[in-house]
Design an enzyme around this catalytic site. Sequence first.
Site, mmCIF file in Angstrom:
data_model
loop_
_atom_site.group_PDB
_atom_site.id
_atom_site.type_symbol
_atom_site.label_atom_id
_atom_site.label_comp_id
_atom_site.label_asym_id
_atom_site.label_seq_id
_atom_site.Cartn_x
_atom_site.Cartn_y
_atom_site.Cartn_z
ATOM 1 N N HIS A 83 31.357 42.637 45.319
ATOM 2 C CA HIS A 83 30.082 42.628 44.580
ATOM 3 C C HIS A 83 29.406 41.255 44.645
ATOM 4 C CE1 HIS A 83 30.664 46.596 42.547
ATOM 5 N NE2 HIS A 83 31.922 46.297 42.753
ATOM 6 N N ASN A 156 29.756 51.574 38.200
ATOM 7 C CA ASN A 156 29.127 51.745 39.512
ATOM 8 C C ASN A 156 28.093 52.854 39.441
ATOM 9 O OD1 ASN A 156 30.549 49.793 40.947
ATOM 10 N ND2 ASN A 156 32.135 51.215 41.627
HETATM 11 FE FE1 HDD Z 1 35.576 45.691 40.268
HETATM 12 C C1 HDD Z 1 33.547 43.010 40.338
HETATM 13 C C2 HDD Z 1 32.896 47.713 39.385
HETATM 14 C C3 HDD Z 1 37.561 48.498 40.511
HETATM 15 C C4 HDD Z 1 38.240 43.713 40.716
HETATM 16 N N1 HDD Z 1 33.609 45.430 39.949
HETATM 17 C C5 HDD Z 1 32.955 44.229 40.024
HETATM 18 C C6 HDD Z 1 31.570 44.407 39.709
HETATM 19 C C7 HDD Z 1 31.383 45.736 39.442
HETATM 20 C C8 HDD Z 1 32.665 46.370 39.589
HETATM 21 C C9 HDD Z 1 30.100 46.411 39.063
HETATM 22 C C10 HDD Z 1 30.522 43.322 39.725
HETATM 23 C C11 HDD Z 1 30.382 42.656 38.390
HETATM 24 C C12 HDD Z 1 29.281 41.647 38.439
HETATM 25 O O1 HDD Z 1 28.127 42.045 38.665
HETATM 26 O O2 HDD Z 1 29.586 40.476 38.252
HETATM 27 N N2 HDD Z 1 35.269 47.709 40.082
HETATM 28 C C13 HDD Z 1 34.129 48.321 39.615
HETATM 29 C C14 HDD Z 1 34.398 49.716 39.359
HETATM 30 C C15 HDD Z 1 35.702 49.931 39.694
HETATM 31 C C16 HDD Z 1 36.251 48.672 40.134
HETATM 32 C C17 HDD Z 1 33.398 50.706 38.810
HETATM 33 C C18 HDD Z 1 36.503 51.191 39.614
HETATM 34 C C19 HDD Z 1 36.293 52.127 38.768
HETATM 35 N N3 HDD Z 1 37.534 46.051 40.597
HETATM 36 C C20 HDD Z 1 38.166 47.269 40.635
HETATM 37 C C21 HDD Z 1 39.603 47.063 40.764
HETATM 38 C C22 HDD Z 1 39.801 45.702 40.803
HETATM 39 C C23 HDD Z 1 38.490 45.093 40.708
HETATM 40 C C24 HDD Z 1 40.632 48.180 40.815
HETATM 41 C C25 HDD Z 1 41.069 44.914 40.919
HETATM 42 C C26 HDD Z 1 42.258 45.335 40.675
HETATM 43 N N4 HDD Z 1 35.842 43.721 40.559
HETATM 44 C C27 HDD Z 1 37.037 43.115 40.665
HETATM 45 C C28 HDD Z 1 36.954 41.605 40.685
HETATM 46 C C29 HDD Z 1 35.417 41.371 40.553
HETATM 47 C C30 HDD Z 1 34.879 42.784 40.503
HETATM 48 C C31 HDD Z 1 37.659 40.937 41.785
HETATM 49 C C32 HDD Z 1 34.768 40.474 41.570
HETATM 50 C C33 HDD Z 1 33.889 39.538 40.799
HETATM 51 C C34 HDD Z 1 34.179 39.799 39.415
HETATM 52 O O3 HDD Z 1 35.126 40.768 39.314
HETATM 53 O O4 HDD Z 1 33.673 39.253 38.462
HETATM 54 O O5 HDD Z 1 37.645 41.072 39.619
#
Ligand code: HDD
Length: 703
Positions: A83, A156
């Site tokens: 993202h 999402n």
């Molecule tokens: Fe995630 C960012 C949505 C599964 C680890 N995720 C991130 C963002 C969104 C989502 C909208 C952007 C937030 C922003 O604008 O700063 N992610 C989802 C959804 C998931 C999902 C709807 C499943 C239902 N994500 C998911 C899993 C993991 C992550 C299973 C790790 C085990 N996601 C992350 C992250 C991020 C992220 C690495 C990257 C930047 C942040 O968090 O702030 O931690």
Amino acid sequence: MTQDSHEKTRLADLEIERGRGGEYHQTAGGDTTVLTTQQGTPVSDDQNSLKVGAPGPTLMEDFHFREKIFHFDHERIPERVVHARGFGAHGYFETLDTLEDVTMADIFQRKGEKTEAFVRFSTVAGNKGSADLARDVRGFAVKLYTKQGNWDLVGNNIPVFFIQDAIKFPDLIHSAKQEPDRGFPQAQTAHDNFWDFISLTPESMHMVMWIMSDRAIPRSFRFMEGFGVHTFRFVNAEGKSTFVKFHWKPKQGLQSVVWNEAVKLNGADPDFHRRDLWDAIQMGDFPEWELGVQLFDEEFAEKFPFDVLDATKIIPEEEVPVRIVGRLVLDRCVDNFFAETEQVAFQTNNIVPGIDFTNDPLLQGRNFSYLDTQLKRLGSPNFTHLPVNAPRCPFHHFQQDGHMAFHNPKGRANYEPNSWGEGPREDPKGGFRTYPAREEGEKLRMRPELFADHYSQARQFYASQTPVEQGHMRDALVFELSKVETPAVRARVVAHLRVIDEGLAKGVAEGLGLRDMPDAADPARPVVEGLPPSPKLSILRNGPESFRGRKIGVLITDGFDAALLKGIESAAKAEGAMVELVAPEVGGAADDAGKVHAAKQKLAGGPSVLYDAVALLVSKEGAARLSGDPAARDFVADAFAHAKFIAFAETARPLLDQAGATPDDGFLLLGKPGDAEDFVKLCRQLRYWARTSAAAREAMSAK
Ligand code: HDD
């Protein structure tokens, strides 16, 4: 950076002086604030570094130069690992219905109350500088600054996910992003690694149907749904728990682009989605969504054929209706992209009393990842001190020090309990209490049995689409798999598709030129037969009722009919739609009375993909001038191929001929200004799909 607290020095207006020896000075004057170093020292010259003689070596002593370059060298922070490319805006949430019977969450207690909100939309796979129209999931992350702390709903625009257990997230993301040896492709899943992983991970099949649908190429952030994805818990004052799924429904209906348009938009305006949101908010046409909840209890969860804690499954709205409880309005753009959009830190673990997690193993894993990643990105455990992340309600704790700590408590006590009578104490009654779910079992690396159903809802999703949408899904799969260089991977995907829908598998196999149909994949659990289609899953069945918020591109040339333009402008205004002028030169075109109308776009840089519908008001002379002009031909040919509604003045007919655009029911001849009203009415359908395929024609004539 200048500080407000600095005394502003009033000098003469900004002027540029060129001194002897070519030194170059720009001086502050009038109301201009004097430039200082970070330490507040006024700067006399920001154009030249300090040297010994004019061509001489630069001096280490130049503290202003060193500070400026030092700071510049450290401007970037790590982009989000997923993202990375996003766009945020401020707004508010208004409670429309109280939910006090099911949750004590403060935000749902009082009808009409407004809560400050920040939202960030994003694509997942691409880097920060990638293009907006990548085929991808869109992030829909909402931070609600409630009176009982920040509640982040990090969702999402698709209600399911690729994987069921967070332990697979790094594998999924590695496979989707650039291949590690070559560093490409950028912002695309159309490559071997992704489809290899997918074809070896049958649990992703439902999500694959969604990302191959037009949901993955939305027309605007404003016209897409958002989903909390997981099943969460609401807990009421009596401690009773109710399961809940969250839905954001766009006030202006759903809308996507077609793939060929997405490809061209990425070139014409890589910031298409950002610009759209920015423009809409700046114009006062505030994007809006309703918040809906699906509420259900353990009894429903028991009898539902799938596991409600499996993030690869939905609960069809036809089965558990979505109850609208609030609305989200985005009414303010950020002042500074970095400070707000880049530094905002969303965390699934940010919840408030009255809302709780479930055992969904994807959610449980996320709760670790989001907190962890913010430390890496923002460099300090004090990221909550940043204004965009700070709660709006009072907060008191004993967490202290660390990099960049700028809310530092006063007094002696920095622990509790203490004998000094200082500082906050916990609140056993009103504080957050975890729902005391009963848990028992052996420690195992296993998933619940129902998680093994991988195809039933994928089939239901496909069956719920209109023929036009099904055609787009087939084409998307053919496109993506055509970029996969390993034939065995292509075949493996088709093997999965055979379990979902034989017709789809056959269409994809044909599109790929796959000569030997692979055997169908062997499902781990039998597919649940006879799931009824869910019309709510289709975009085209849930389009807007009006053309509001959409844009008409009007092509004009010198001598065009001013009255017809006026007609279009007033019909669009009445509908709440926008009009943008396109002309051979950006300076615009003179109408038939000689009045010049400035254009927003030069024709060669303003293709019709930027618009939801087009109107051709070129004069007879203009049509002659544009004869053979590739940009004019593409403007019309693309609008035609993308099934857009096209209005035209009789004088513009030669443009249709040269683009091979034979008028059909998606065209409207503008004889008089009032005809524009009929045109805008037509535009409410958004596209004239009958133009695109026999299946679409059949479906439309059956209506
Ligand atoms: Fe995630 C960012 C949505 C599964 C680890 N995720 C991130 C963002 C969104 C989502 C909208 C952007 C937030 C922003 O604008 O700063 N992610 C989802 C959804 C998931 C999902 C709807 C499943 C239902 N994500 C998911 C899993 C993991 C992550 C299973 C790790 C085990 N996601 C992350 C992250 C991020 C992220 C690495 C990257 C930047 C942040 O968090 O702030 O931690």
